[in-house]
Each structure stands twice: as C-alpha cells, then as structure tokens.
Design an enzyme around this catalytic site. Structure first.
Site: not given
Length: 524
Positions: A201, A255
């Site tokens: 956002d 990751e």
C-alpha cells in the site's frame, strides 16, 4: 512460457474481503466465504488472488488502519481459516497475495500506544513526532489526503504526530531501523504461512522529507479537487530514500523463492518505472494505473501504450490495471458496451493484468444513499466525489433478494441485483463468458503473454496493435466509438469478437469493417 515467472504468465484478481462473500450472515464478507468461492475463480481462469487487508483493525479506514500486522481480524475469521484459504487456493493452483500496509498503522496499534505514552519511550521515534511551529500550531503545512492538516496535536506529550490519511492512521518512521526490522518480520510471518507475494500500500509515500519543509502551492489546483491537491507533494512523496526500502523488501521476498512484490504507486510513468530498481532489485511490478483515469480515446490510449512500453527498463515486466477499490468501476466509467472493449484491451496488452472483483460481470458503481455512506474519504470531504463506497458494493452472485447471494443478513453496503454470476453463467454473449474466453485464449497463446507489442496505432475511434511471439502473430482492433468504422488489417482469421457470430470469419488484407463498440482478436 515456462521461462517466465508465474506472476508474468498469470492474471491477478483483486478481492475486497468485506464485499466478496459472507458466510455467517453478519453482512460482511469473510475468509470462509472467500474460500467457498475459490473454485469460481479457478474456473474463471485467473491465476492469483490479491486480498485487501484482513488484519485486526478498528476499521476507521476499513482495514487500512492496522492494529496487529500478524493476525486476522475476527470479523474475517482466524489464522486457522486463513490457512484453509491458502491451502484451498494452492490446491486449485491459485496464488495468494496479501495487502501489506507499511506506511501507517492504527492509532490503537501497541507500537503507537507506546510511542505516544511519553517522549522518552523507546518507541517514540517509531512515528513522526514534531514540536509546534515557533508561533504555535502544526509544525508545517502538510495536508492529509483525507482533508485538513496532516498533523494531530497530542496534549499528553505536547507534540504533533503526522498522518498522511486519517488521524487514526499515524505514519510510521521508516528512517528508524527498528521499524524496518519489525516490518521485515511481518513479511516473514506471512511468507512462512504460504503467501506468494504482497501488494504494498502507498509504497511511494513511505519516506518524508528529513527537514520537514513546507510543500509548495500547486498552481494547477482547481476548486472542488481534494484538499491536499492545493499543494505539490514535493516533500511528502517519492523521496529518493524510499528505493532503499524497496530493495530491502525485495531481498526478503527473494529468500522465499518465487514471490512477487507489487507496489501501489500513483506517479507519472517516468517516476513510476524507477521503482523497478536496477536489474531486478526493486518491485516486480509498480502498479501501472494509467487506464483507471485515461480518457476513453483511441489516440490517447495508443500514445499511453507506446510511451509506457518505451519507458520500461530493459529488465522490467509491464502490467495494467483496469479497476480497483479506490476508483470508479470500468463499466461506470465507459459504459456497458465499451466495458467489453476494455476487457479485450486489458487481456491483450503486454504485461500482467489485474482484474477487480465483479468487473467480469460488468458490475457498475453502486448507489449509496447519503445516510448509508461508510467511506471516511467522503464523510470528511462531502460532495467532491472522493467516496469509494460505490466501487466496493457486494459481489452479485445470483438473483436472490435483497443481497444477490452475498449474505443472508443486512449487507454492509447496498447490493445491486441488475446482473449476477448466475444470470450470466450460461449465456454465451454475456460479459462473464467474454472474460472466460479471453482468459482461456490468453493462457493458451504465448504471443498474448510474452509476445512483443508492435504497430500500436489509432485511426479515428479505432485502436489497433499486434502481438508477436516467434511464428505466432495476433492483430487486435478495438472500436472505442459507437459508430461502425473501417480498420486496415493484415489478412487473418477472427479468433474472438465481441460481436456475436463473427468468430472464425476471415479478415481480408486491407479495409475491414468494425461494428460500433466491437473488439476483435485475429490470428494473422
């Protein structure tokens, strides 16, 4: 297409949770309801579901005021039900994206409760606190995007705090490394629960000017515009340091394998594309919102397509958005007939498309009586058209009254019943059938997914372009006017037209006729 990431091959579908499906009769959509409708989305042909905020919240701004980043609001369900939602989505080969709201929290978040408790609290600097101006009053002239000053006085500690939106949404201080680590932990919390990515956002607002300088006046401001348009947002948005934050988010997601990072960024294209970073270290897709407010004009949209494609860095993947929870629905912007043309446009442009729930059945903006307005953007700035309730009305599943299959209770917003999934499901000429056909055609043809976009042109009301991939070539023609028009095209065969009965017909090389509001895709 196997060399592409899933988010490059796929189509994203946004769910506004309060309005998708209610399972318990309280009039508000929830996770169990959403889970029950996932098979509909799989059958529709989308690939990922983006869920607007479902975190615990006082709902001052309907979930964009987060009180706990690592839990589910009981209104929507529980973490166990969220797991069921993710598991069911993955069974159906649907990816799940969460809304991440890092710019501001709720004023009831424990972090802010601590921050405002005293000036020497360890979390004081997690938010933006300032002394009054020398003569008293707010520290500077910054304005809230919800109207009025962006500074709120706190009598207990004798300072102001900054809020880009409601006063119940204090902005976090992203210059503080503790805030960054805490938010990184939030990302990991959801990634470890199977989330496939995030829509971030107001990503371009995360950093504010370190000197807290006044924003200059906007010479182009027109009366009736939102209050904050009185100023150029020179010191409250798109600060250079924000790109370091984007890189950090990107590294965390990397990751966990193939995870997508999407940024909500309302900026001109030249600034927008910087959020891709350098060689893939930024956002995978800074949302391209140009179609949301574009004049529905063939020449203007042709220019937009060319300019956007040429502005993209070499490593960048494009994307297009036709509707979302903050803008009028496409069928209300351009009309029912042209909404069909818009569907063909969205699903044949180069890049990942994002659909807004209900657009696939041609939902229009709802009618909200004054006494039923919910959106604080309208309640604080009435009469200037900032209310977002009309595009957030409940999904129309069937013809049952009064709530079209959304709830058995009283719906949180009025529900329209002029059309529904059920009514369109068996109708070959319906908007729903058009979307299903377009999504199938896109999925089965590499040129519509990874192909180049070429020969983008406009002639009168007609927009044309081609998609090429190896030996596969498609010609797309969109009549953005009501009158019949002539289009120059290569020889080919119509694969799909919004005019019934034209599929399979030949296109001759040279002049061909397009009906008013017709869109077609041809193999050439």
């Amino acid at each position: 297409m196997s060399e592409l990431a899933w988010w490059q091959r796929g189509v994203i579908y946004q769910i506004y949770p309060r309005s998708f499906q209610d399972s318990n009769g309280d009039g508000i959509g929830d996770l169990a309801g959403m889970t029950s409708r996932l098979s509909y989305l799989a059958d529709l042909g989308v690939d990922a579901v983006w869920v607007s905020p479902i975190y615990p919240s006082p709902m001052a701004d309907f979930g964009y005021d987060v009180a706990d980043y690592c839990n589910i609001d009981p209104m929507f369900g529980s973490l166990a039900e969220f797991k069921q939602f993710v598991d069911r989505a993955h069974e159906l080969r649907l990816k799940v994206l969460l809304d991440f709201v890092p710019n501001h929290s709720s004023d009831r978040h424990p972090w802010f409760v601590e921050s405002r408790s005293s000036r020497d609290n360890p979390k004081r600097d997690w938010y933006l606190w300032r002394d009054p101006a020398p003569g008293g009053g707010p520290p500077n002239n910054w304005l809230s995007r919800m109207g009025g000053s962006a500074w709120e006085w706190d009598a207990h500690t004798g300072q102001y705090y900054y809020h880009a939106f409601l006063r119940e949404q204090p902005d976090l201080n992203w210059r503080n490394p503790h805030v960054r680590r805490a938010m990184d932990d939030v990302l990991r919390f959801w990634l470890e629960r199977g989330v496939d990515g995030f829509r971030v956002d107001v990503l371009w607002l995360l950093i504010k000017d370190a000197q807290f300088r006044d924003n200059p006046p906007n010479p182009a401001y027109q009366p009736g515009e939102p209050d904050h348009h009185r100023q150029l947002q020179t010191y409250t948005e798109d600060q250079p340091e924000v790109h370091d934050i984007v890189r950090s988010m990107r590294a965390t997601l990397d990751e966990y394998g193939e995870r997508v990072l999407i940024g909500e960024i309302y900026l001109p294209v030249a600034q927008l594309v910087r959020y891709y970073g350098v060689n893939g270290d930024g956002a995978d897709m800074p949302f391209n919102f140009q179609l949301l407010n574009a004049p529905w004009n063939a020449g203007e949209i042709a220019r937009m397509i060319r300019d956007y494609d040429s502005a993209l860095p070499a490593h960048a993947w494009p994307n297009w958005v036709l509707g979302n929870h903050d803008n009028r629905r496409v069928a209300s912007r351009v009309g029912a007939a042209q909404a069909r043309v818009a569907a063909v446009l969205l699903l044949t442009l180069r890049g990942t498309p994002t659909l807004y729930y209900g657009d696939e059945i041609g939902m229009t903006d709802g009618v909200i009586p004054p006494g039923e307005v919910q959106d604080p953007a309208e309640l604080r700035q009435p009469g200037i058209g900032q209310g977002r309730d009309p595009e957030r009305t409940p999904m129309q599943w069937d013809a049952s009254l009064p709530n079209a299959g959304f709830t058995t209770g009283r719906s949180w917003l009025p529900t329209a019943t002029h059309t529904s999934v059920q009514a369109q499901d068996g109708d070959a000429s319906s908007m729903l059938s058009l979307y299903r056909r377009l999504l199938t055609l896109r999925r089965n043809n590499a040129a519509l997914v990874q192909g180049s976009i070429e020969h983008v042109a406009a002639s009168g009301d007609v927009l044309t372009y081609e998609r090429h991939c190896r030996n596969q070539r498609f010609f797309i023609a969109l009549n953005m006017g009501r009158a019949d028009a002539e289009v120059q095209s290569p020889a080919g065969t119509v694969l799909l037209s919004t005019v019934p009965g034209r599929d399979g017909q030949p296109l001759v090389e040279g002049a061909n006729r397009l009906a008013g509001c017709e869109a077609l895709i041809a193999s050439i």
